[in-house]
Design an enzyme around this catalytic site. Sequence first.
Site: not given
Length: 411
Positions: A387, A144, A213, A238-239
């Site tokens: 996605r 990312f 990560d 938050y995922k």
Amino acid sequence: MSEPYADAGGESYAGRAAALDAADELAELRARFVLDDTVYLDGNSLGALPRSVPGRVEDVVRRQWGSLRIRSWDESGWWTAPERIGDRIAPLVGAAPGQIVVGDSTSVNVFKAVVGAVRLAGGGADGREGPGVRDEILVDATTFPTDGYIAASAARLTGCTLRPVAPDEVPDALGGRTAAVLLNHVDYRTGRLHDLPALTAAIRAAGAVSVWDLCHSAGALPVGLDEHGVDLAVGCTYKYLNGGPGSPAYLYVRRDHQARFDSPLPGWNSHADPFGMTPDHVPADGALRGRVGTPDILSMLALEAALEVWDDVSIEAVRAKSLALTDFFLECVAVYVPAGAVESVTPAGHGERGSQVALRCADAGGVMRRLIEQGVIGDFREPDILRFGFTPLYVGFGDVERAAGVLGGLF
């Protein structure tokens, strides 16, 4: 020949989905979330709202802040929230208590971890040359973007060279000059799951320090931080952990590194005597060294309430359902979507797949917009990726079949 939307045995895919949902041991967890009639396949970007959160946040605002005010640092447990909530996350990533502290953003924690890793390795150029100098940071070339930006800054600040490397090339890229390696457990675009145990072992054998990560794996699959000897790790909440937009991230510092972990952001909250207000920083014991400043209490305690949905939930059961959901989605897509319209870029093998499916297609941005208009929520990644994230706590097999059907109708 069987009907187009029936499997080889003649059973409809809608019927199979209903049977799978009826047999799903995690199906009852869906009631713990605020959901509607849309198919929500974007929990790998923002998890759905757990029903326990609104009431808890109201209590924090009205009673803890509104009535108790500053007394809540002690009486409501605000001061100890970062490590307390860290211990709630620990079982989900395979860590014993006392090694995770919650606070700050993922980006800030990546910075702490990478610079801290270089220091743990005795790295950093500092004008030195010759053998034995660890002055190189390896970073996941498919990472990312923010992780790459932070790693580049950390390299400049420590006098190291930054070298982007594909995860599967890391073992061959490691050398005596490697100080730290920053890798993503799951590729955010493709959903590819990288081999954390083997890569961590290779990094350790080379004398370097691993930083993982976990943003796209924590809460979706077993991680095994302690079991596999990971040195440092970071992740968002938050995922798949459903902590809410911008909820604080976390930092894992392996227990046997804690006494030497030297954070590049020493704040008063990480001081051994935070209220002593001394001019020199004396780091606290344990994972508390990863704290910096005053925690964001509102989002921190919303996260704590959100984590209650994990009570008595097995991460192994979550992984099994994740794989079943993604298998079924790929099967439905192969039947419902015209041949050649989409191409999966997510690995088919279970050992290489996270909890998302990425499909490549023409005009992917337009296709996703039309999907959303018809009640199937996923997201689009440049230049051509659809996605879909599968959160096993609230996504069912009926959702999967419906999403594939709507997608097929767009071509």
